[in-house]
Structure formats: structure tokens, C-alpha cells
Design a protein around this motif. Structure first.
Motif, PDB file in Angstrom:
ATOM      1  N   ASN A 172     -22.969 -59.797 -61.207  1.00  0.00           N
ATOM      2  CA  ASN A 172     -23.992 -60.311 -60.277  1.00  0.00           C
ATOM      3  C   ASN A 172     -24.471 -59.225 -59.329  1.00  0.00           C
ATOM      4  O   ASN A 172     -25.672 -59.130 -59.030  1.00  0.00           O
ATOM      5  N   GLU A 173     -23.570 -58.399 -58.856  1.00  0.00           N
ATOM      6  CA  GLU A 173     -23.976 -57.317 -57.967  1.00  0.00           C
ATOM      7  C   GLU A 173     -24.903 -56.340 -58.684  1.00  0.00           C
ATOM      8  O   GLU A 173     -25.910 -55.881 -58.126  1.00  0.00           O
ATOM      9  N   ARG A 174     -24.572 -56.014 -59.954  1.00  0.00           N
ATOM     10  CA  ARG A 174     -25.450 -55.116 -60.690  1.00  0.00           C
ATOM     11  C   ARG A 174     -26.823 -55.731 -60.899  1.00  0.00           C
ATOM     12  O   ARG A 174     -27.866 -55.072 -60.788  1.00  0.00           O
ATOM     13  N   ARG A 175     -26.855 -57.032 -61.200  1.00  0.00           N
ATOM     14  CA  ARG A 175     -28.150 -57.695 -61.413  1.00  0.00           C
ATOM     15  C   ARG A 175     -28.970 -57.733 -60.113  1.00  0.00           C
ATOM     16  O   ARG A 175     -30.192 -57.497 -60.134  1.00  0.00           O
ATOM     17  N   HIS A 176     -28.311 -58.044 -59.015  1.00  0.00           N
ATOM     18  CA  HIS A 176     -29.042 -58.063 -57.728  1.00  0.00           C
ATOM     19  C   HIS A 176     -29.591 -56.676 -57.398  1.00  0.00           C
ATOM     20  O   HIS A 176     -30.717 -56.543 -56.884  1.00  0.00           O
ATOM     21  N   ALA A 177     -28.816 -55.648 -57.716  1.00  0.00           N
ATOM     22  CA  ALA A 177     -29.290 -54.294 -57.459  1.00  0.00           C
ATOM     23  C   ALA A 177     -30.498 -53.977 -58.326  1.00  0.00           C
ATOM     24  O   ALA A 177     -31.483 -53.351 -57.851  1.00  0.00           O
ATOM     25  N   GLU A 178     -30.498 -54.393 -59.600  1.00  0.00           N
ATOM     26  CA  GLU A 178     -31.648 -54.176 -60.469  1.00  0.00           C
ATOM     27  C   GLU A 178     -32.880 -54.926 -59.941  1.00  0.00           C
ATOM     28  O   GLU A 178     -34.014 -54.390 -59.967  1.00  0.00           O
ATOM     29  N   ILE A 179     -32.655 -56.156 -59.487  1.00  0.00           N
ATOM     30  CA  ILE A 179     -33.787 -56.936 -58.957  1.00  0.00           C
ATOM     31  C   ILE A 179     -34.383 -56.244 -57.726  1.00  0.00           C
ATOM     32  O   ILE A 179     -35.610 -56.147 -57.546  1.00  0.00           O
ATOM     33  N   ALA A 180     -33.491 -55.768 -56.889  1.00  0.00           N
ATOM     34  CA  ALA A 180     -33.980 -55.097 -55.668  1.00  0.00           C
ATOM     35  C   ALA A 180     -34.788 -53.853 -56.017  1.00  0.00           C
ATOM     36  O   ALA A 180     -35.829 -53.568 -55.400  1.00  0.00           O
ATOM     37  N   SER A 207     -18.333 -67.283 -59.924  1.00  0.00           N
ATOM     38  CA  SER A 207     -18.798 -66.210 -59.032  1.00  0.00           C
ATOM     39  C   SER A 207     -17.758 -65.108 -58.895  1.00  0.00           C
ATOM     40  O   SER A 207     -18.089 -63.924 -58.878  1.00  0.00           O
TER      41      SER A 207
END
Length: 236
Positions: free
Chosen positions: A13-21, A6
Motif C-alpha cells: 500500500n505504501e508503494r502504491r500511494h507513493a506511485e499515485i503521489a 492492512s
């Protein structure tokens, strides 16, 4: 391990979470979880294809650059080789051709006479300049030494040393004495050794009387000198 991963991939991970959002916010109302997964998978696939195409383009550009660099290096090397070859040819053409070389001769002993070909005689050595690829004869001689003759073909400057060999010594007395004197000498020496007064008595004897030219007087065929009976040679 999970905490380590992590921390290492926190930015990803932050970029992926932002894309998901963003994808979730763009979905219409009432969409389920399956629709969200399908849209996300399509987004990931599109992103992967774009990255793959970008990598392929980068590799093609890199190989093109390497090919150009290799061709440039070959051209530069060929140009340098041609320039060095031309410089060598120009230097060889500018260098004057050698037409004469030097021949130096030293003789032992240094009182010997030296003659190269039919040139002037010198003592102890000689130095001359002659044409290239020619044969020459060197003579060296001195009284009491053997004569030496050397032949040499000159292709470049040459230096040579000649050492004369002494002749065997001869006895002057042995060369001038006759066989009769050589045979009589041991007898006289032995007689003088036995009787030391023999030499003095013989040297004090008077000379033999001369023989007449008209004929020999052989009556008697001998005469006495100092009490010694001596036969006349012409009557023997």
C-alpha cells in the motif's frame, strides 16, 4: 479483516500511494479526477505487462536450464554405463579360460577300492583333474559289498560320495552240506534225543570188514557187529 489485510499488505500500500503521489505531481495543472484514474490505470497496465514478460522470461529460462540438466544427466549416465561395460569386458578378457576341473570321490566304507576311468587304484577315495565337458567312469568295490559304477560329465569342480551296499550273508554249513547229509541230520538228532546212549554205542562199534576186490562174498550176505545184523552193501 480490514485491519489484518492492512497490516499484511502495508508495504504494498505504501508503494502504491507513493506511485499515485508521483503520478499526481506529474499531471498538468487543472487535470481532473478522471484524468488521474486514466493515467494510473495505464501505469498499472504497463507495470503488469512488464511483470508478465518478466515471468515468461523466467519460466523460459527455467525450462531451458531443466532441459540442459536432463541432457547432462543422460550423457553422464551413458558414459558411466559404457565405462562399466568396458571394465567388464576387460576383466573377462583378462581372466584365464578354465580348461580343467577337479573330481573328488569319497566311498563308504572307507576300505573300498576306487578307480576313475583306467587310472590307478586308490582306497577310500580319489582326487583327479580332468578336462571340462568330458565324461568319466568311477568304479568302487569291496569284498562282501555290491560293486558300483557311476558315469559323470564334468562342467565344473565336482564332489561325489558313493555308499556300497552289503551283500546278503550266506551260511557256510548250508553251502557245504550235501542233500543226503541234510536229510540224515534230523533223523540222527531225533534218535540221539530218544536214546542218549546211541551215540556212544555207535561210536564204539568196530569198522566193517573190507570187501575183497576180486569179488563179493554174499554167503551169507550179512555180518554181525556188536550183536547188530548188518547187510553187506555189495550184496544188496
Amino acid at each position: 479483516i480490514g485491519e489484518l489485510m492492512s497490516k499484511a499488505f502495508a508495504e504494498a500500500n505504501e508503494r502504491r500511494h507513493a506511485e499515485i503521489a508521483q503520478l499526481v505531481a506529474a499531471l498538468p495543472e487543472g487535470a481532473g479526477v478522471e484524468d488521474i484514474g486514466t493515467v494510473f490505470q495505464a501505469s498499472v497496465t504497463t507495470s503488469g505487462r512488464a511483470q508478465s514478460a518478466q515471468k515468461s522470461s523466467s519460466r523460459a529460462s527455467m525450462w531451458a536450464l531443466l532441459t540442459l540438466a536432463l541432457c547432462g544427466a543422460v550423457l553422464v549416465g551413458f558414459s558411466v554405463w559404457r565405462a562399466s561395460l568396458r571394465a567388464t569386458e576387460n576383466a573377462a578378457a583378462a581372466r584365464p579360460a578354465v580348461s580343467q576341473v577337479a573330481l573328488s570321490v569319497n566311498v563308504i566304507p572307507n576300505l573300498a577300492h576306487v578307480v576313475i576311468d583306467d587310472g590307478a587304484e586308490s582306497i577310500g577315495g580319489a582326487l583327479t583333474r580332468v578336462s571340462v565337458n568330458t565324461e568319466h567312469v568311477v568304479h568302487a568295490e569291496l569284498d562282501g559289498y555290491s560293486k558300483v559304477e557311476r558315469r559323470v560329465t564334468l562342467m565344473s569342480d565336482t564332489s561325489m560320495t558313493i555308499e556300497l551296499t552289503p551283500l546278503p550273508a550266506t551260511s557256510a554249513s548250508a553251502a557245504t552240506s550235501t542233500p543226503v547229509e541234510a536229510a540224515e541230520s534230523p533223523r540222527k538228532s531225533a534218535k540221539t534225543a530218544r536214546n542218549p546212549r546211541f551215540k556212544a554205542s555207535v561210536s564204539s562199534l568196530p569198522a566193517a570188514p573190507p570187501v575183497a576186490a576180486t569179488g563179493a562174498n554174499c554167503s551169507p550176505p550179512y555180518y554181525f557187529v556188536g550183536g547188530i545184523k548188518t547187510f553187506k552193501p555189495e550184496c544188496i
